[in-house]
Design an enzyme around this catalytic site. Structure first.
Site, PDB file in Angstrom:
ATOM      1  N   TYR A 496      -8.433 -37.923   0.440  1.00 37.32           N
ATOM      2  CA  TYR A 496      -8.804 -37.295  -0.837  1.00 37.32           C
ATOM      3  C   TYR A 496      -9.309 -35.874  -0.593  1.00 37.32           C
ATOM      4  O   TYR A 496      -8.629 -34.919  -0.888  1.00 37.32           O
ATOM      5  CB  TYR A 496      -9.842 -38.143  -1.579  1.00 37.32           C
ATOM      6  CG  TYR A 496     -10.064 -37.654  -2.994  1.00 37.32           C
ATOM      7  CD1 TYR A 496      -9.160 -37.969  -3.992  1.00 37.32           C
ATOM      8  CD2 TYR A 496     -11.147 -36.849  -3.321  1.00 37.32           C
ATOM      9  CE1 TYR A 496      -9.328 -37.500  -5.291  1.00 37.32           C
ATOM     10  CE2 TYR A 496     -11.335 -36.372  -4.605  1.00 37.32           C
ATOM     11  CZ  TYR A 496     -10.424 -36.699  -5.586  1.00 37.32           C
ATOM     12  OH  TYR A 496     -10.596 -36.224  -6.863  1.00 37.32           O
ATOM     13  N   SER A 576      -4.342 -37.859  -7.329  1.00 41.29           N
ATOM     14  CA  SER A 576      -5.065 -36.805  -8.043  1.00 41.29           C
ATOM     15  C   SER A 576      -5.260 -35.614  -7.101  1.00 41.29           C
ATOM     16  O   SER A 576      -4.284 -35.014  -6.661  1.00 41.29           O
ATOM     17  CB  SER A 576      -6.395 -37.355  -8.570  1.00 41.29           C
ATOM     18  OG  SER A 576      -6.930 -36.499  -9.549  1.00 41.29           O
ATOM     19  N   ASP A 660      -0.785 -39.594 -18.668  1.00 42.22           N
ATOM     20  CA  ASP A 660      -1.883 -39.030 -17.883  1.00 42.22           C
ATOM     21  C   ASP A 660      -2.326 -37.719 -18.530  1.00 42.22           C
ATOM     22  O   ASP A 660      -1.619 -36.712 -18.465  1.00 42.22           O
ATOM     23  CB  ASP A 660      -1.437 -38.786 -16.440  1.00 42.22           C
ATOM     24  CG  ASP A 660      -2.596 -38.426 -15.519  1.00 42.22           C
ATOM     25  OD1 ASP A 660      -3.668 -38.068 -16.036  1.00 42.22           O
ATOM     26  OD2 ASP A 660      -2.429 -38.509 -14.299  1.00 42.22           O
ATOM     27  N   HIS A 695      -4.030 -41.955 -15.828  1.00 40.24           N
ATOM     28  CA  HIS A 695      -4.406 -41.469 -14.507  1.00 40.24           C
ATOM     29  C   HIS A 695      -4.697 -42.602 -13.530  1.00 40.24           C
ATOM     30  O   HIS A 695      -4.848 -42.363 -12.335  1.00 40.24           O
ATOM     31  CB  HIS A 695      -5.627 -40.556 -14.639  1.00 40.24           C
ATOM     32  CG  HIS A 695      -5.828 -39.645 -13.476  1.00 40.24           C
ATOM     33  ND1 HIS A 695      -4.874 -38.738 -13.059  1.00 40.24           N
ATOM     34  CD2 HIS A 695      -6.867 -39.500 -12.606  1.00 40.24           C
ATOM     35  CE1 HIS A 695      -5.335 -38.071 -12.006  1.00 40.24           C
ATOM     36  NE2 HIS A 695      -6.537 -38.526 -11.712  1.00 40.24           N
TER      37      HIS A 695
END
Length: 724
Positions: A496, A576, A660, A695
């Site tokens: 991430y 993301s 999303d 999302h």
């Protein structure tokens, strides 16, 4: 007490996974068998023709083409036809993957167990979430004393296909009323429904168009909530940047709600929230222009005509209320404390010059909660939990003995609770819920996970590797015991690296399916995250964002050097901001990976801030309008702008949702179009677009099973690994 389905810890399904490139001449990974040459023959792919327009933007004198700008229009029939055509190609490819159905059945088995969340007390009832196994959404139950538990709210009845989810729920302080927020099709826009807990009847009209909103009750009179004005055009992609705080009285219509904060140019902020103290005495208002840093204001609710008092008038820190005892406020802040501290101050003069350290900053990042009249300070030691119980004066009562190395969460409740609950988990250990007697400090197993996974057959260890600039980065590697370090193990590298978010070890039945196939699951704690405080976060932002990609690449190189895997068996996955991570690294080092799996990624770094609330991410990314230096830097790594002609990129499966409205699907659409147009070689460049999905939060279990059967099937097929 605000509850989200993530917070109750019963779904933990969405930790991602990934894979990389391989020749069918190599031996199979440990525990697997190879696919024959005929089986691995590349499928003939004919991608939909994507129209290119002559669209150009000028940034500080540099012309940048954007030929697929038209795909940003999610309302156009042409975009919808393109989505349909791309999905047809992707599904035709996936239908030929021999292991997909087998993986789907195994995922069903692994996910089909009763999942129960920690109980919590509201009024005279005890509530808990439970999923019987393969229910699309967890159900909220309640019971009176030791009586039989009954269904209180069943989100599975909200829609036929399970795509309307319970996003959060907030009880009034006496527990007699409750407001719950629902999300339809995965959208961040919410509806708020308020009912009497006894009659189950609505006590207010349903509120609409809430977004990024908490609910905070003021007695039983009503509650505070936040929203934006509904945008013109597409509500899924149009920009929203002025958040407003309202008070809703139960006796009034939403159109009559009181605007409390955010209605003027001086009060314009992208994120605004209100929180009422447990004793109903104060309202704290937080206002922020980005995802890091907030202003803070205080209102004395005992005096309705009182003015807002400014605690902080800048966004140089992250500061929130922890608790209050009369007029004494306890605030959690990273002001002059990158690893956070707790300060006390009187509400009559709450500005920083009057703050007194209550829990001083240490060398480890602090997270803090309250319950049972005590304070619980949870520290991260190299992303691992260490929890201390403190009394109301801040004095150490005891260190909580945890059952192992991993992540402990919970330790919260009302001030008069004798028993609190917490959960413990790591990558190979399903979550167990413990009860804690706050006076004796005695912990006991309250509920052991019923997950169908043999943890004893696996090992999980933390290593430290060196990134490009010499920085030491921790990584946890999980796999079956007895793994042969021969470079042939299918490995999923998940990352991430942004927004101060810490990746602490947690079990996932989805990840378990990967581990069962002899797969290695590796999670590095990249810069940009919050594992080592604000300095670690800032080291992966704006003009230092490349550090995050370098950390991820160095993790891959470490796994290869230590013979866990090789480029033919290495996949990368992230969602993301993690989707950006995957997109950037697969373009920078395509030879290092066999498979790339960017999910709901931020992939057009020149235009991300023009959609929905994207401008609020500028603290991490900067924008192309900030300066020529910032534009030039974004151009070095923005995935949409950096796909090169004639390069053999890893086999790629992009995933996104057509609803999303946080990271709009246009990012993924444009990236897919660029890859399909420019990639050279036999590897597939596919995009899987989930319809009526957002999302990720609230995704039905049925869709989760289908999605990961596709992802793992695609990954293992392109590695030449046969599913066991």
């Amino acid at each position: 007490m605000k509850l989200t389905l993530i917070a109750v810890g019963i779904s933990a399904l969405l930790m991602g996974c990934s894979t990389a490139n391989q020749s069918n001449q190599q031996s199979a990974p440990s525990g697997g068998t190879s696919i024959t040459g005929n089986q691995l023959q590349k499928m003939n792919l004919s991608y939909p023709k994507t129209r290119k327009d002559d669209v150009t933007d000028s940034y500080f004198g540099t012309q940048v083409a954007d030929p697929y700008r038209w795909l940003e229009d999610d309302m156009s029939s042409e975009t919808k036809q393109w989505v349909k055509a791309e999905n047809a190609v992707t599904q035709a490819y996936l239908a030929q993957v021999p292991s997909r159905d087998k993986l789907k059945e195994r995922l069903k088995v692994l996910l089909d167990y009763e999942k129960v969340g920690a109980p919590f007390k509201e009024g005279k009832y005890t509530y808990f979430f439970k999923n019987d196994g393969l229910q699309n959404q967890a159900v909220l139950y309640r019971q009176l004393d030791d009586g039989e538990a009954h269904v209180f709210l069943d989100p599975n009845t909200f829609s036929e296909d399970g795509t309307t989810s319970l996003a959060s729920i907030e009880f009034s302080k006496d527990g007699s009323l409750v407001t719950y927020l629902i999300s339809e099709g995965g959208s961040d826009w919410r509806k708020a429904i308020t009912i009497d807990v006894e009659t189950m009847q609505n006590v207010s009209e349903t509120l609409t168009d809430l977004k990024f909103s908490d609910i905070s009750w003021l007695g039983n009179e009503g509650f505070y909530y936040s929203s934006y004005d509904k945008p013109e055009g597409s509500e899924l992609s149009a920009k929203t940047d002025q958040h407003k705080l309202y008070f809703h009285s139960l006796k009034d219509k939403q159109s009559e709600d009181t605007l409390v904060f955010g209605g003027t140019q001086a009060q314009k902020n992208r994120y605004v929230s209100g929180h009422v103290t447990e004793d109903n005495r104060y309202l704290l208002i937080s206002a922020a222009v980005s995802t890091s840093g907030n202003k803070l204001y205080l209102k004395d609710l005992n005096e309705p005509d009182s003015e807002l008092v400014t605690i902080l008038d800048n966004t140089d820190s992250d500061t929130q209320l922890l608790d209050n005892d009369g007029s004494t406020l306890l605030l959690v802040t990273n002001l002059a404390a990158p690893n956070k501290r707790v300060v006390s101050v009187d509400a009559s003069q709450p500005q920083p010059e009057n703050w007194q350290d209550f829990i001083p900053e240490t060398n480890n990042v602090l997270d803090v909660s309250t319950g049972g009249g005590y304070i619980f300070a949870s520290y991260m030691l190299d992303a691992i939990s260490n929890v201390k119980q403190l009394d109301k004066s801040g004095k150490l009562v005891r260190e909580i003995t945890l059952p192992g190395v991993g992540t402990a969460s919970g330790f919260s409740g009302k001030k008069d609770q004798q028993t609190l609950y917490y959960s413990f988990t790591n990558y190979k250990t399903p979550s167990t819920i413990f009860s804690l007697d706050v006076e004796s400090g005695e912990s006991a197993v309250y509920l052991k996970s019923k997950a169908k996974f043999d943890s004893d057959a696996y090992k999980s260890k933390q290593v430290f590797y060196t990134s490009k600039d010499g920085t030491k980065v921790p990584m946890i590697i999980t796999h079956k015991k007895g793994l042969k370090l021969d470079g042939s193990n299918p490995t999923m590298l998940y990352g991430y690296g942004g927004f101060n978010i810490s990746l602490q070890p947690a079990f996932s039945s989805v990840t378990a399916a990967w581990l069962e196939q002899g797969g290695v699951y590796a999670v590095p704690n990249l810069r940009g995250g919050g594992e080592y405080g604000k300095a670690w976060h800032d080291a992966g932002t704006k003009l230092q964002k490349q550090n995050v990609f370098d950390d991820f690449i160095a993790a891959a190189e470490f796994l290869i050097a230590q013979n866990y895997t090789s480029p033919d068996y290495l996949a990368i996955r992230g969602g993301s901001n993690g989707g950006l991570l995957v997109g950037a690294t697969m373009l920078q080092r395509p030879e290092l990976f066999k498979v790339a799996l960017p999910a709901v990624g931020v992939l057009d770094m020149l235009r991300y801030h023009t959609f929905t609330a994207g401008a609020g991410w500028a603290y991490d990314y900067g924008t192309a309008q900030d300066s020529k230096e910032m534009f030039d830097y974004l151009m070095t790594y923005s995935p949409v702008q950096n796909v090169r002609e004639g390069v053999n990129y890893p086999a790629t499966l992009i995933t996104t949702g057509d609803h999303d409205d946080r990271v709009v699907p246009a990012h993924s659409f444009k990236f897919a179009a660029e890859l399909q147009a420019k990639h050279t070689g036999p590897n597939p460049m596919l995009i899987r677009i989930e319809t009526n999905a957002g999302h990720g939060a609230g995704t039905p279990i049925s869709k989760t099973i289908e999605q990961y059967a596709d992802i793992f099937g695609f990954t293992l097929y392109n590695m030449g690994v046969k599913v066991q």
